[in-house]
Design a protein around this motif. Structure first.
Motif: not given
Length: 349
Positions: A323-349
């Motif tokens: 559900n989180l992935r669908r919301s990210f793709h619908k709103t931002m056109a990227i996955s939560p994983q890609a978002f975390a890698e772009r904006f986070g201090m480390h990629p998510p586990s």
């Protein structure tokens, strides 16, 4: 006519004079610190023209003297005015950009004296990126919150005289705060564009800010940082006074059932009335608003180190990671994983 310590007149009131925006250009300034915010204001003028309205902003580039200025990328612009010759009125916004040239500009006595002189007279005075160092050396940030480019934070902190450093914020402009609506700072480079969008919203309303953001293919408020979450909610409660308590309550219950029935009980409004008030004051439905707040919260959590997508989905009320992935793709056109890698201090586990 008195200087305002708050934003310009309400968006519905007619502008009696152009609001002047002056960006100070100096040798070695960052080009995007200047052109990014100024393009936002120019686009707002374009949007108004399409609506059959007169321009709101009068844009001026000023230098320490009236002369060509070479920016850090090699681009050369012409400063049509020197700061000493500028006629500054109270309905003006002054912006000080950053860049490598700040090493010299922040020590320029004429610039510092000019900034100190005009500060009490203008409606707004702010900085982009390391331009905050000029304001700090002029003593204009004393007692205020301030930010700058992350690599300049130690330098700004060393200049601190009762300055509260907020290194995780995109900007410190707050239209409801008497001091931060007058003197404000912003973080590195593109955050100056975020700042300019906020100024347009304060001047001309949320609809215009959305139109400008849409035209420039950008977020009105960028996802990806904890600092963007609380300011968003604060702004929404100001624009939706009938929903203020409910909007402050929602973020504390993101993992709970936030269906329309629960929201109606909390708001003490029938479901149909609640839906109508949401549409009137926020231009969206209760369900879409809740999803947006959940998405903002998830974005903030995913920018933290070692954030698990499954845990973020549960904490923010999405339940299953899909559900989180669908919301990210619908709103931002990227996955939560890609978002975390772009904006986070480390990629998510």
């Amino acid at each position: 006519m008195k200087r305002h310590n708050s934003p310009t007149a309400s968006p519905s009131s007619p502008a009696t004079a152009l609001h002047r925006v002056v960006c100070i250009a100096y040798q070695g300034a960052m080009s995007l610190d200047i052109t990014g915010p100024m393009q936002v204001f120019a686009t707002a003028n374009d949007m108004r023209k399409k609506q059959g309205l007169a321009p709101f902003y009068d844009l001026t580039f000023a230098g320490l003297t009236a002369s060509p200025v070479t920016l850090s990328c090699g681009l050369q612009i012409v400063a049509t005015h020197g700061i000493a010759q500028l006629s500054i009125k109270n309905n003006s916004t002054i912006l000080i950009p950053g860049g490598d040239g700040i090493e010299v500009a922040q020590h320029d006595a004429s610039l510092r004296a000019w900034v100190q002189r005009v500060a009490p007279r203008v409606q707004r005075l702010g900085s982009i990126c390391s331009g905050a160092l000029v304001l700090a050396r002029a003593g204009l940030l004393d007692g205020l919150s301030a930010t700058t480019h992350w690599c300049r934070l130690p330098e700004l902190s060393a200049l601190a005289r009762d300055i509260h450093i907020e290194g995780d914020r995109l900007h410190t402009y707050d239209a409801s705060h008497p001091k931060h609506a007058h003197i404000f700072t912003s973080a590195g480079v593109t955050s100056g564009i975020d700042l300019a969008i906020s100024l347009v919203e304060a001047d001309l309303g949320r609809a215009m800010a959305l139109a400008v953001a849409r035209q420039l293919v950008m977020f009105v408020r960028r996802p990806g940082g904890q600092a963007q979450f609380s300011p968003l909610l604060a702004a929404e409660t100001r624009h939706a006074p009938r929903l203020a308590k409910l909007l402050e309550w929602i973020p504390s219950r993101l993992g709970d059932d936030l269906g329309v029935e629960q929201l109606s009980i909390q708001a003490c409004l029938p479901p149909r009335t609640l839906a109508r008030v949401f549409q009137q004051e926020l231009g969206t439905s209760p369900a879409k608003y809740v999803e947006r707040v959940r998405l903002e919260a998830a974005s903030a959590l995913l920018s933290q180190p070692h954030a698990s997508i499954a845990t973020v989905a549960r904490l923010c009320g999405f339940g299953h990671p899909e559900n989180l992935r669908r919301s990210f793709h619908k709103t931002m056109a990227i996955s939560p994983q890609a978002f975390a890698e772009r904006f986070g201090m480390h990629p998510p586990s």
